[in-house]
Write an enzyme that holds these catalytic residues in place. Structure first.
Site, PDB file in Angstrom:
ATOM      1  N   ILE A  73       7.734 -45.292 -82.668  1.00 36.36           N
ATOM      2  CA  ILE A  73       7.927 -44.535 -81.432  1.00 36.36           C
ATOM      3  C   ILE A  73       9.031 -43.522 -81.698  1.00 36.36           C
ATOM      4  O   ILE A  73       9.868 -43.716 -82.578  1.00 36.36           O
ATOM      5  CB  ILE A  73       8.251 -45.435 -80.214  1.00 36.36           C
ATOM      6  N   ASP A  74       9.014 -42.435 -80.961  1.00 36.43           N
ATOM      7  CA  ASP A  74       9.922 -41.333 -81.233  1.00 36.43           C
ATOM      8  C   ASP A  74      11.383 -41.727 -81.016  1.00 36.43           C
ATOM      9  O   ASP A  74      11.689 -42.670 -80.286  1.00 36.43           O
ATOM     10  CB  ASP A  74       9.581 -40.143 -80.333  1.00 36.43           C
TER      11      ASP A  74
END
Length: 305
Positions: free
Chosen positions: A137-138
């Protein structure tokens, strides 16, 4: 960052790009190659191609990647919010601002550094820079991320992601008021031809991408939605919400509106469901909204009360 150049021979022609690259270097897993292709780090004759591109004789393929031999990943005593753990998997509630794995110029303070301190063993399928990392995930997205402690678990979880049997739910606060309660965004995502650091809905070099959403709460200028990923493309929710005219609040890369200081996009992976690699039990893990996200919602509710 190193660059490796390959010239395709007559015998190797008509092979899929990912299979071709895997045959050139046994240390490169198919999942690692897929990630490099998705990130735009593989060019054929100067152009980005999909993993299923059939190479041709005399094609020039350039692969860009971090040199694992030049990078050493050190364990760091960084606190982890562990939501589930056993001998095979560990599920972390990642905070805002934490990068998942090291890269050139960003070798410390990552989730991998913290995991190496906490765990004795992690899956080695994705190399020394990404031990145990099945999905990402970012940096400024918060929430749940599953990590494999061994290769058996990694292979099982990767297959579940490929067959779309892992259920991932996100909360996002987006700009504007979405009038309908449910929706599906079915639009292919690929590298933005004008900005290599961004993704976009595009017909060229793209992959199928589907995001399902439902409205949780409406405000005067914003909407809180729950998004379910059917596919897992880079920046998928952020790109899709921008595409329908409702970019995620605080998204400095994809939102054209700056209405509040958030330190990054208000996007949180709040629920993750998967089949346990060893027991075949269905596991559901949840993580509450971060304090800042919840406080912003409370402020919006107070203003409109």
């Amino acid at each position: 960052m190193k660059e490796i150049t390959y010239i395709v021979s007559e015998e190797e022609a008509k092979t899929r790009l990912d299979k071709y690259l895997a045959a050139q270097d046994e240390a490169l897993s198919r999942s690692r190659i897929q990630s490099l292709v998705d990130e735009g780090q593989v060019c054929v004759n100067g152009n980005i191609q999909k993993a299923n591109y059939k190479v041709k004789a005399n094609d020039t393929i350039v692969l860009k990647m971090e040199d694992d031999r030049e990078l050493e990943v050190e364990p760091e005593n960084i606190p982890l919010d562990i939501r589930y753990e056993d001998e095979d998997v560990i599920v972390i509630n990642k905070p805002k601002g934490m990068v998942v794995h090291p890269a050139n110029g960003n070798q410390n303070g990552t989730l991998v550094n913290a995991l190496l301190y906490h765990c004795k063993d992690l899956s080695g399928i994705n190399g020394v820079l990404r031990p145990g990392i099945v999905h990402r995930i970012d940096k400024d997205t918060t929430g749940l991320l599953i990590v494999a402690k061994n290769d058996m678990a990694h292979a099982s979880l990767s297959k579940q992601l490929q067959t779309k049997s892992v259920n991932r739910l996100y909360y996002a606060l987006v700009h504007g008021v979405i009038p309908h309660d449910f929706g599906t965004i079915d639009a292919p995502i690929g590298r933005d031809v004008n900005d290599r650091q961004k993704m976009a809905v595009t017909a060229s070099n793209s992959k199928d991408a589907r995001t399902h959403f439902k409205v949780i709460e409406r405000f005067k200028e914003y909407t809180l939605v729950e998004c379910r990923l059917e596919t897992g493309r880079t920046h998928q929710i952020r790109v899709h919400m921008q595409y329908i005219g409702h970019p995620v609040v605080g998204d400095e890369k994809y939102s054209y509106r700056k209405t509040m200081k958030t330190g990054g996009q208000l996007l949180h992976a709040h629920q993750l469901t998967f089949v346990h690699p060893r027991t075949n039990e269905t596991i559901t893990v949840e993580a509450p909204l971060p304090t800042q996200f919840e406080e912003i919602l409370e402020e919006l509710r107070a203003k409109e009360a």
